[in-house]
Design an enzyme around this catalytic site. Structure first.
Site, PDB file in Angstrom:
ATOM      1  N   GLY A  24       0.817  -1.211   0.000  1.00  0.00           N
ATOM      2  CA  GLY A  24       0.000   0.000   0.000  1.00  0.00           C
ATOM      3  C   GLY A  24       0.842   1.247   0.000  1.00  0.00           C
ATOM      4  O   GLY A  24       2.042   1.205  -0.263  1.00  0.00           O
ATOM      5  N   ASN A  25       0.214   2.360   0.263  1.00  0.00           N
ATOM      6  CA  ASN A  25       0.947   3.621   0.346  1.00  0.00           C
ATOM      7  C   ASN A  25       0.309   4.509   1.412  1.00  0.00           C
ATOM      8  O   ASN A  25      -0.696   4.138   2.015  1.00  0.00           O
ATOM      9  CB  ASN A  25       0.997   4.311  -1.026  1.00  0.00           C
ATOM     10  CG  ASN A  25      -0.386   4.637  -1.532  1.00  0.00           C
ATOM     11  OD1 ASN A  25      -1.073   5.473  -0.980  1.00  0.00           O
ATOM     12  ND2 ASN A  25      -0.804   3.939  -2.590  1.00  0.00           N
TER      13      ASN A  25
END
Ligand code: CTP
Length: 404
Positions: free
Chosen positions: A208-209
């Site tokens: 993810g980020n």
């Protein structure tokens, strides 16, 4: 300067109880609120509640305190009129200019911005009569917020719920801040992607980020206040649903692509504020990946995700559609931004510097908006809503203008 004067019109729907919370938010944030309920709405919330919470009398008819000419004065002196909930009957009366009680009189005498927050059963909202009344009100410059989808009175679910009072308050605050400016995105459909995609490795892990989605949500809120129909494609955010948007929740880059392309088919503008993962694991393990004693972990092979911004820029679903991208950069911010604008082929690129403590999750942002016509506009550090409004200031006049 005195407090801004807000008229809170309440019509006869069960959601009238939620207007108490809206009233509280308005008075607590320094507005002088005059509640004008319809007679029918008093079946749900009584006059005493409105008077006590607002500190002002709450009358329904034009025949009370006639010497003060309330049917004219209340509307004339208002800085904002918000009707929440607005029933199908109230929308019909407002669209046709009926004036048989204090609220409908007030709507005719008000020259300030007007916000309607409808709430009704789905069938009533979808009825051609209501559709036409809503279109009429919007054409005349009112902001009519799309109802939320969810549980309605009784066992029904569908579109027709009054949005969260806190979010109606947000729309009111933005409309008030714009003053008497016309809702310049009225009749426009805008699509905004927000948040960060997650690419699953196994049922419990993902790549993810750090995107919070706040900038994309600020774009959605400001677009609603400017009268737009908004589709918000939201990836993994933990934020409250903005009032008046069609919300599509997605997880991965491929899901986000599908949702954005679908909504973009009839959109006047598409803003890609989401942080989209460039890569995803080539393999998805159906069961949790376990560590094995004495064994090195298996490497994770990645494959490229499609570049959605480049794709919608190259293949516009509609002539004159404006496409806006974001560029999150850590080094050589402007030089990278200029190259990215060309590479992606979008009309505007909002370039901001990111870092572990910068931009992600914060309420504020600064950016430079690069345009394909060569102009560059620096937006100083400030609330994400302010940047959002500057972006719409750039988008609105470009919509529908044929590119050379
Ligand atoms: N974007 C997209 N599809 C992707 C990756 C990014 O549509 N697969 C969009 C983002 O929504 C954003 C813009 O492209 O509007 C720029 O994203 P950014 O991460 O800054 O750029 P990248 O294309 O990933 O370029 P680089 O990795 O070289 O910085």
């Amino acid at each position: 300067m005195g407090k801004p004067k807000v008229v809170l019109g309440v019509s006869g729907g069960i959601a009238a109880y939620k207007a108490c919370e809206l009233l509280r938010r308005l008075t607590e944030s320094g507005h002088d609120v005059r509640v004008v309920p319809t007679a029918a709405s008093l079946n749900f919330v009584g006059e005493a509640t409105w008077a006590a919470l607002s500190g002002n009398p709450a009358s329904t008819e034009v025949w009370e305190s006639v010497h003060e000419v309330p049917h004219v004065r209340i509307g004339q002196s208002a800085d904002l009129v918000v009707v929440a909930p607005a029933t199908a009957d109230m929308l019909a009366k407002a669209a046709h200019g009926l004036a048989d009680d204090l609220l409908t009189n007030t709507l005719l005498t008000a020259r300030c911005p007007v916000v309607f927050a409808p709430a009704m059963h789905t069938e009533m909202w979808e009825h051609p009569a209501t559709r036409e009344n809503v279109a009429t009100l919007r054409r005349r410059g009112a902001v009519v917020i799309e109802p939320a989808v969810g549980r309605l009175t009784g066992k029904d679910t569908g579109k027709g719920r009054l949005p969260d009072p806190e979010e109606i308050f947000e729309v009111c605050a933005r409309v008030l801040a714009r003053g008497v400016a016309e809702p310049d995105l009225a009749g426009r459909h805008v699509v905004i992607s927000a948040g960060g995609t997650r690419e699953p490795l196994d049922p419990v892990r993902f790549l993810g980020n750090r995107s919070s989605g706040k900038q994309g949500y600020a774009l959605a809120r400001t677009a609603v206040a400017r009268g737009a129909r908004v589709t918000l494609v939201s990836a993994n955010t933990a934020l409250a649903d903005p009032a008046g948007v069609d919300l599509v929740r997605v997880g991965t880059a491929l899901q986000l692509r599908e949702a954005v392309l679908k909504a973009a088919a009839d959109a006047d503008a598409v803003v890609m504020a989401a942080a989209v993962a460039d890569f995803r694991p080539a393999e998805y393990a159906g069961g949790k990946i376990k560590k094995k004693d004495g064994q090195e972990p298996a490497p994770v092979t990645l494959v490229r995700n499609p570049d959605i911004l480049a794709e919608i820029s190259a293949d516009r679903a509609r002539e004159g559609q404006i496409v806006v991208g974001f560029a999150a950069e850590t080094d050589d911010v402007l030089a990278n931004g200029r190259t990215k604008l060309l590479r992606k082929g979008c009309d505007l690129l909002v370039v901001n510097e990111v870092g572990e403590t910068k931009t992600f999750g914060s309420e504020e942002n600064e950016a430079v908006i690069l345009s394909s016509d060569g102009s560059e506009l620096a937006v100083p550090y400030g609330p994400k809503e302010t940047l959002a409004d500057v972006i719409w200031d750039q988008v609105a006049p470009r919509i529908g203008v044929r590119r050379a």
